[in-house]
Scaffold this active site. Structure first.
Site, short mmCIF file in Angstrom:
data_model
loop_
_atom_site.label_atom_id
_atom_site.label_comp_id
_atom_site.label_asym_id
_atom_site.label_seq_id
_atom_site.Cartn_x
_atom_site.Cartn_y
_atom_site.Cartn_z
N ALA A 170 -4.21 -1.23 -5.11
CA ALA A 170 -4.28 -0.36 -6.29
C ALA A 170 -2.92 0.23 -6.66
CB ALA A 170 -5.27 0.78 -6.03
N CYS A 222 8.99 -2.48 2.21
CA CYS A 222 8.42 -2.51 3.56
C CYS A 222 9.47 -2.92 4.58
CB CYS A 222 7.28 -3.51 3.63
SG CYS A 222 6.17 -3.36 2.27
C1 PLP Z 1 2.93 -9.20 -2.05
C2 PLP Z 1 2.45 -8.01 -1.30
N1 PLP Z 1 1.47 -8.14 -0.38
C3 PLP Z 1 1.00 -7.11 0.30
C4 PLP Z 1 1.49 -5.85 0.11
C5 PLP Z 1 0.92 -4.70 0.91
O1 PLP Z 1 0.10 -3.93 0.08
P1 PLP Z 1 -0.43 -2.50 0.54
O2 PLP Z 1 0.72 -1.57 0.38
O3 PLP Z 1 -1.56 -2.23 -0.39
O4 PLP Z 1 -0.90 -2.61 1.94
C6 PLP Z 1 2.51 -5.64 -0.83
C7 PLP Z 1 3.08 -4.30 -1.03
O5 PLP Z 1 4.18 -4.01 -0.65
C8 PLP Z 1 3.00 -6.75 -1.55
O6 PLP Z 1 3.97 -6.61 -2.45
#
Ligand code: PLP
Length: 390
Positions: free
Chosen positions: A202, A322
């Site tokens: 979201a 991340c």
């Molecule tokens: C391609 C992708 N997959 C997964 C995620 C992880 O999403 P979430 O922050 O909802 O765990 C992200 C977010 O950084 C993303 O860009």
């Protein structure tokens, strides 16, 4: 966020839309019931959850009962990969993914390797795409799952998930797609696409953090990863986070790619028009196949982290958010063949719902000035500084 700050990091996360916040607040204030309870308060909470499920389903072209709420795309990716692979009876089941996936797929794949799963990591092309022929060549008789993302979070490159899904269908292999970056930028029609599992979140589209969903096609059976209750068909135990789910529903209702993507693409292109004037700069990822919101740029001769720091009032990412606390060069850019130094000289800019053209122009001017300053410092640095990657 201060008035001076320009936020160009929507691919990391986005501000919550006021309409989303209002829906969440209303839920927090008026619907505290547990959606699993049988009394009236519980039933009202359940209604809100199911309303949100229907809104998410409508945005991604799926039947509502095919969606299971999670804490985000990370959990959805974990559930998809572990849920399929841990049900396999074979001693060494096989997984196919790519080298440029999000860490929540790559690290899950590595964790599965320690449990005996064999993983093939398909290489990316220089333009950031995954060639479906490489995926076809990697699929074997014992392949239990193929997992390829829709839109890359660092470059915005759109993968040909229709072609990859079609070849998976031909070979009878389930296909998982991480669509965390594509919702609101590209239309999705999961029910008719050759996709068996799809991860959603979201907070990339002005919804709250900490909520997402996994689409599960009718024929796919998963092993549960969380135990302790019958919520979400027994696959994801835990009291449903009603207000988060309601926020996700509202965000998906608002995120119409047909309305938003052309404006975002125009902002992104305007940014590149300004930045492209800097000598030696290059865009990473095929311009013709990129989602509207991301622009990844290398600034040769400049360290990306130093540039990000020098920008101060302009929020952007060097690598993905991340991985931003890791000193390694982006695995996505090096996976496309960039040297560590060039990958390390790159920044990701990403625009969103509340970005204005004036902000883009002001941010570009800040970047142009900072690059020029950093390059002149590098030129006048003593010889012992050279080779430091600066
Ligand atoms: C391609 C992708 N997959 C997964 C995620 C992880 O999403 P979430 O922050 O909802 O765990 C992200 C977010 O950084 C993303 O860009």
């Amino acid at each position: 966020m201060s008035n001076q700050e320009i936020y160009l990091d929507y691919a990391a996360t986005s501000p919550v839309d006021p309409a989303v916040a209002a829906a969440m607040l209303d839920c927090l204030q008026h619907e505290f019931g547990n959606a699993s309870s049988q009394h009236a308060a519980g039933k009202r909470a359940r209604q809100r959850v199911e309303g949100a499920r229907a809104a998410v389903a409508a945005r991604v072209g799926a039947a509502p009962e095919r969606l299971l709420f999670t804490s985000g795309a990370t959990e959805a990716n974990n559930l998809a990969l572990q849920g399929v692979l841990r049900r396999q009876r074979k001693p060494r089941p096989h997984l196919v993914t790519s080298r440029i996936e999000h860490k929540s797929v790559l690290d899950t794949a590595r964790a599965l390797e320690t449990e005996g799963v064999e993983v093939t990591y398909v290489d990316a092309e220089a333009d950031g795409s995954i060639d479906p022929r490489r995926v076809a060549a990697a699929v074997r008789a014992d392949t239990a799952l193929v997992s390829i993302m829709h839109v890359n979070n660092e470059t915005g490159v759109i993968q040909d998930v229709s072609a990859i899904g079609a070849l998976c269908r031909e070979r009878g292999v389930p296909f998982h797609v991480d669509a965390a970056q594509s919702v609101g930028k590209l239309p999705l029609e999961l029910a008719s696409a050759p996709i068996d599992l799809c991860s959603l979140t979201a907070h990339k589209i002005c919804g709250p953090k900490g909520v997402g969903a996994l689409y599960i096609a009718p024929h796919v059976v998963l092993a549960a990863q969380l135990h302790g209750g019958e919520q979400e068909r027994g696959l994801r135990a835990g009291t449903l986070a009603t207000h988060q789910i309601v926020g996700m529903g509202k965000a998906y209702e608002l995120a119409d790619p047909l309305l938003e993507a052309p404006r975002l693409a125009a902002l992104r292109d305007r940014l590149w028009q300004e930045l492209g004037a800097i000598p030696g700069v290059r865009q990473n990822g095929a311009p013709a196949r990129r989602a509207a919101h991301v622009l990844n740029v290398s600034f040769p001769g400049v360290d990306g982290e130093s540039l990000r720091f020098a920008l101060r009032s302009v929020a952007v990412s060097a690598g993905s958010a991340c991985a931003a606390d890791s000193p390694e060069a982006s695995h996505v850019l090096t996976g496309m063949g960039l040297s560590d130094t060039l990958a390390g000289s790159s920044l990701r800019f990403s625009v969103g719902r509340f970005t204005t053209e004036a902000e883009v122009v002001r941010a570009a001017a800040t970047v142009v000035g900072a690059v020029s300053r950093l390059r002149s410092v590098a030129k006048s640095a003593p010889a012992w500084c050279s080779g430091s990657g600066f």
